[in-house]
Structures are given as structure tokens and as C-alpha cells.
Write a protein that holds these residues in place. Sequence first.
Motif, PDB file in Angstrom:
ATOM      1  N   PHE A 284       0.800  -1.231   0.000  1.00 44.46           N
ATOM      2  CA  PHE A 284       0.000   0.000   0.000  1.00 44.46           C
ATOM      3  C   PHE A 284       0.831   1.278   0.000  1.00 44.46           C
ATOM      4  O   PHE A 284       0.302   2.345  -0.308  1.00 44.46           O
ATOM      5  N   GLY A 285       2.123   1.193   0.373  1.00 46.13           N
ATOM      6  CA  GLY A 285       2.972   2.371   0.375  1.00 46.13           C
ATOM      7  C   GLY A 285       3.081   3.022   1.737  1.00 46.13           C
ATOM      8  O   GLY A 285       2.189   2.872   2.590  1.00 46.13           O
ATOM      9  N   HIS A 286       4.163   3.770   1.952  1.00 45.34           N
ATOM     10  CA  HIS A 286       4.413   4.423   3.237  1.00 45.34           C
ATOM     11  C   HIS A 286       3.315   5.428   3.574  1.00 45.34           C
ATOM     12  O   HIS A 286       2.836   5.494   4.711  1.00 45.34           O
ATOM     13  N   MET A 302      -0.096   0.422  -8.967  1.00 44.92           N
ATOM     14  CA  MET A 302       1.131   0.032  -9.657  1.00 44.92           C
ATOM     15  C   MET A 302       1.601  -1.350  -9.210  1.00 44.92           C
ATOM     16  O   MET A 302       2.087  -2.151 -10.023  1.00 44.92           O
ATOM     17  N   ILE A 303       1.465  -1.647  -7.919  1.00 42.68           N
ATOM     18  CA  ILE A 303       1.860  -2.969  -7.415  1.00 42.68           C
ATOM     19  C   ILE A 303       1.002  -4.054  -8.054  1.00 42.68           C
ATOM     20  O   ILE A 303       1.511  -5.110  -8.479  1.00 42.68           O
ATOM     21  N   ILE A 304      -0.308  -3.811  -8.141  1.00 41.72           N
ATOM     22  CA  ILE A 304      -1.215  -4.782  -8.765  1.00 41.72           C
ATOM     23  C   ILE A 304      -0.870  -4.961 -10.237  1.00 41.72           C
ATOM     24  O   ILE A 304      -0.849  -6.089 -10.760  1.00 41.72           O
ATOM     25  N   THR A 305      -0.559  -3.867 -10.923  1.00 43.44           N
ATOM     26  CA  THR A 305      -0.213  -3.938 -12.349  1.00 43.44           C
ATOM     27  C   THR A 305       1.052  -4.768 -12.561  1.00 43.44           C
ATOM     28  O   THR A 305       1.107  -5.610 -13.470  1.00 43.44           O
ATOM     29  N   ILE A 306       2.055  -4.535 -11.723  1.00 43.07           N
ATOM     30  CA  ILE A 306       3.296  -5.307 -11.837  1.00 43.07           C
ATOM     31  C   ILE A 306       3.029  -6.780 -11.562  1.00 43.07           C
ATOM     32  O   ILE A 306       3.577  -7.665 -12.234  1.00 43.07           O
ATOM     33  N   GLY A 307       2.163  -7.054 -10.590  1.00 45.20           N
ATOM     34  CA  GLY A 307       1.824  -8.441 -10.289  1.00 45.20           C
ATOM     35  C   GLY A 307       1.145  -9.127 -11.469  1.00 45.20           C
ATOM     36  O   GLY A 307       1.454 -10.286 -11.790  1.00 45.20           O
ATOM     37  N   ILE A 308       0.232  -8.415 -12.123  1.00 46.99           N
ATOM     38  CA  ILE A 308      -0.459  -8.982 -13.287  1.00 46.99           C
ATOM     39  C   ILE A 308       0.525  -9.225 -14.431  1.00 46.99           C
ATOM     40  O   ILE A 308       0.501 -10.276 -15.088  1.00 46.99           O
ATOM     41  N   LEU A 309       1.400  -8.249 -14.682  1.00 47.62           N
ATOM     42  CA  LEU A 309       2.393  -8.410 -15.750  1.00 47.62           C
ATOM     43  C   LEU A 309       3.323  -9.584 -15.458  1.00 47.62           C
ATOM     44  O   LEU A 309       3.687 -10.347 -16.367  1.00 47.62           O
ATOM     45  N   GLY A 310       3.713  -9.729 -14.203  1.00 41.83           N
ATOM     46  CA  GLY A 310       4.566 -10.850 -13.835  1.00 41.83           C
ATOM     47  C   GLY A 310       3.871 -12.182 -14.044  1.00 41.83           C
ATOM     48  O   GLY A 310       4.475 -13.156 -14.514  1.00 41.83           O
ATOM     49  N   PHE A 311       2.578 -12.244 -13.696  1.00 40.29           N
ATOM     50  CA  PHE A 311       1.801 -13.475 -13.898  1.00 40.29           C
ATOM     51  C   PHE A 311       1.698 -13.818 -15.383  1.00 40.29           C
ATOM     52  O   PHE A 311       1.892 -14.978 -15.782  1.00 40.29           O
ATOM     53  N   LEU A 312       1.396 -12.815 -16.210  1.00 39.47           N
ATOM     54  CA  LEU A 312       1.276 -13.049 -17.652  1.00 39.47           C
ATOM     55  C   LEU A 312       2.615 -13.467 -18.261  1.00 39.47           C
ATOM     56  O   LEU A 312       2.666 -14.352 -19.130  1.00 39.47           O
ATOM     57  N   LEU A 338      11.938   0.306  -7.171  1.00 38.75           N
ATOM     58  CA  LEU A 338      11.789   1.756  -7.256  1.00 38.75           C
ATOM     59  C   LEU A 338      10.503   2.228  -6.580  1.00 38.75           C
ATOM     60  O   LEU A 338      10.456   3.323  -6.005  1.00 38.75           O
ATOM     61  N   ILE A 339       9.475   1.399  -6.605  1.00 40.07           N
ATOM     62  CA  ILE A 339       8.194   1.784  -6.019  1.00 40.07           C
ATOM     63  C   ILE A 339       8.155   1.502  -4.518  1.00 40.07           C
ATOM     64  O   ILE A 339       7.755   2.354  -3.720  1.00 40.07           O
ATOM     65  N   ALA A 340       8.563   0.298  -4.126  1.00 42.52           N
ATOM     66  CA  ALA A 340       8.419  -0.133  -2.726  1.00 42.52           C
ATOM     67  C   ALA A 340       9.648   0.132  -1.869  1.00 42.52           C
ATOM     68  O   ALA A 340       9.551   0.147  -0.638  1.00 42.52           O
ATOM     69  N   GLY A 341      10.824   0.279  -2.482  1.00 37.23           N
ATOM     70  CA  GLY A 341      12.020   0.666  -1.737  1.00 37.23           C
ATOM     71  C   GLY A 341      12.567  -0.402  -0.816  1.00 37.23           C
ATOM     72  O   GLY A 341      12.477  -1.607  -1.077  1.00 37.23           O
ATOM     73  N   ASP A 342      13.120   0.044   0.320  1.00 32.94           N
ATOM     74  CA  ASP A 342      13.798  -0.853   1.255  1.00 32.94           C
ATOM     75  C   ASP A 342      12.923  -1.983   1.792  1.00 32.94           C
ATOM     76  O   ASP A 342      13.404  -3.107   1.945  1.00 32.94           O
ATOM     77  N   PRO A 343      11.650  -1.735   2.131  1.00 33.54           N
ATOM     78  CA  PRO A 343      10.822  -2.857   2.618  1.00 33.54           C
ATOM     79  C   PRO A 343      10.776  -4.023   1.634  1.00 33.54           C
ATOM     80  O   PRO A 343      10.795  -5.190   2.048  1.00 33.54           O
ATOM     81  N   PHE A 344      10.740  -3.705   0.350  1.00 35.30           N
ATOM     82  CA  PHE A 344      10.722  -4.765  -0.664  1.00 35.30           C
ATOM     83  C   PHE A 344      12.051  -5.522  -0.668  1.00 35.30           C
ATOM     84  O   PHE A 344      12.073  -6.755  -0.678  1.00 35.30           O
ATOM     85  N   LEU A 345      13.165  -4.786  -0.661  1.00 35.24           N
ATOM     86  CA  LEU A 345      14.482  -5.433  -0.644  1.00 35.24           C
ATOM     87  C   LEU A 345      14.657  -6.299   0.593  1.00 35.24           C
ATOM     88  O   LEU A 345      15.176  -7.425   0.521  1.00 35.24           O
ATOM     89  N   ASN A 346      14.248  -5.788   1.742  1.00 35.38           N
ATOM     90  CA  ASN A 346      14.410  -6.539   2.987  1.00 35.38           C
ATOM     91  C   ASN A 346      13.579  -7.818   2.976  1.00 35.38           C
ATOM     92  O   ASN A 346      14.035  -8.874   3.437  1.00 35.38           O
TER      93      ASN A 346
END
Length: 438
Positions: A284-286, A302-312, A338-346
Amino acid sequence: MGNRQQATGNRQEVESKKKLGIATIFRRDRWLFPLLMGLTSRTLIVIAMVFIAPLLSVPEGARSVPQGWGVFFAWDSAAYHAIAVEGYHYVNDGQGYNVAFFPLLPLLTKLVMSLGLPFDVAATLVNSFAFLGALFILYNWLESCQGKSVARWSTVVLAWCPFSLFGTVIYTEGLFLLCSTAALTAFHRQRHFLAAFWGILATATRITGLAIVPTFLLASWRKRLPFRAYLASFLSSGGLILYSLYCWLQFNEPLAFLKVQKAWQPEQDFFGQGWLIMFGQILFGHANMKAGILIDPWHPLMIITIGILGFLLGEFRDRLPSVGVDIGFSLLFLALWLIAGDPFLNTVMVLGGIYVLWHTRKKIPAIALIYAFFSFCIIFSSGRTTSAERYVYGIISTSIALGIVFQKYPRWGYIVTVFFALLLFLFGLRFAQQQWVA
């Protein structure tokens, strides 16, 4: 006459094996590759921290970049400096005292300081040389049991992972990786008392070193090893026991290092709250998490869009060139970062580490897999996320598992290594500016 000739032949054979053993140890490729990976990755860190960071404007909330060796000093470094210069402090009043930090790094640093070097220089050299030693031991261990390709890729992962920054600054990562890797290597080769020696040093470096003790015990039971293996397992806890004895004699509290842990960690309302918040920040973002309502709909969209693209992309990967699929997934991963930042990397560091260990469970050395299991148990036992990604990096098994994956899929190895180098450079800049990294 025949017996004499046979004895002479046996002696010659023994001497030949000794010479071969020495030649094997000092084979150029056994030290050149880890040295190359260590020096090139450390050079990138030095360029970022010493030469580039002072030229940049200081972000809001950050401090000005220190001069010289001071760039390697931040956050936990202050606690190790206080221990090396003033000693330990503790009062049972719920405050965060430096007794939470284990003694081996400050002890070795104080020893080097006796040569006339200041703390910043001595501590940086101790941790950096220990990190190089860990690269050498890892490479030689894996080359002998997994082959040169796995050894090289695992060394690349350990040297270029962005959290390898902490193998150069004044933290314990380099020293802990040296001691724990040497302990696992020695036990794997059934040099049990040498393993106990390194185990003692590991448990004197940080509390997560305690994972070595049940690792050795379970490995001894599985392989039905002799009594000395069990003895070495118990002896490995010696670093923790000696430190606990010191706390008892000095502060009349043998578990002082545990009692102050709460003061060094952020408060949480329930077990695992930090993980829930981190997942929420990714999805959901900071801004939305801080406000408690959806004020920025673009982030989850944007997160949902990336998820859909990854699934396809995954569904139709058989109809696309493999290079295109790899590039596509790489671009989606980059977008998520770039969107989620450090939480995603961690999250990727922790959950991805678990996944690659499970994926390679039949190929990774058994003792490394057992060690990873107990290490993750210790990391998750607090329910907190603070520095979890750095502790996962300190589990040598994750580097081995990723090296096995990259040996099979080298294209991904090159892509990830380039991304690692970028992050390592950025992390170096942030640490030099006294910004939180991990």
C-alpha cells in the motif's frame, strides 16, 4: 631387500602426497579469485564512501560526511568504540547499555590499537581482513565439495551482496562470517576441535552464533559421529558462556546482554507487528500506511499492475525467447524496488533466502542447511524486522544456496550481480552520510 624397497617407496609416496597437499593449498586459483572479488567490491565501497559521498549534498535528516576513516563509523560502531575504549556498562534499569554487543570485535580492535592505531582504523582493518578471510575459506570449502563453478558464484554473492558493506565498516559481519564459515568448514571435514575453536569465536562475536551449537549436535547425530564431535558441539558455546560469566562477575547478572535487548529494539504491540507493517508498506505504500487510509491510490495500483504483468510473463514464458523473459522479470523487479524501496528489498532478502535454501536443499552441504534452519529460528524468534536482512546475509548458507542457483542459471547470476553492485554503491553513500542502511 624387497621390504626395504617397499618401505622406501611408501616414504616417497607420503612425501609426494605432502608436497601435493601443500601445492593444492597454495594453488593460485584458490586465493586469486576470492582476493579479486574481495578487493574489487571493497574498492567500489571506498570510492562511494570516501570520494563520492563528500561531494554530494546532504539529504534532509542526514549528517555531514565525516573525513577519512570516519566514514566507516556509524550507528553500532559507537557501541564498539565505547567497549574498546571504556569497557562495558550495565545497570538493570531498562535502558540500552553496550553490554548488548558481544566482545570479540572490540577485543581484537583493542589489540590492534595497542600498535598505535586509532579506533576507526583498527576496527575497520579487523573487520575488513576478517571478511577477506571468509571469502578465502568459503571458496576453498566449496571448490572441494561442490566444484569450482559453485565456489566462484557463492564467492561473488558473498562479496557483492549490498549488505557486504557491513564486512568493511565497523560492524561484526566480516568477523562473524569468518568464524562461522571456518567452524562449518572444519566440522564438515570432521576436524571437530578446530570447529569448536572457531565456534567459540563465533559465539563470542554475536548471539546468532549460538546456531552453531545445535547445528553441530544434529549433524553429529545424523552421521553417527564419535563422541569428540558431540564434545566439540558443546564446546562451541564457549564464547557465549565466557561472556555470560563475565557479565555475572562484573554486573551480577549473567544474562545482562539479553535483558538490554528490548531497549535496543523498537516497541511492538504484538509479535510479528514489524513484518505486518513491512508487508503493508510494500502493498500500500508508506503514505497510506502512515495515514491509515488510502490517500495515494497509485501505489497499490502500480503494485497490482506489476503483479499482473509478472503473472502473464510467467504464463507465456514458453512462447517467448528466454532472454526476453529474463529481461522482462528483471525490469519488473527493478520497478518493484523503485516503487516499494527498502521494505521490498528486505523482504526479498529474508523470504528469498528461505526460498533458495529450500530450492537447493538436496545440493547444498547438509551442515550448511541445518545451520541456516537454526539461524532463521533465532532471527524470527524476536518477531521483529530490525536488521533482519543483515542477519540473513550473515548466514553463509544463503550465499552458498544462491551460488548453486547461479551456477545453473548464469545469466541470472550476471544480472543480479550488476544489481548488487549498484545497491552496494548506493548503500555505501547512505552509510557515509550516517543514514540507516540495515
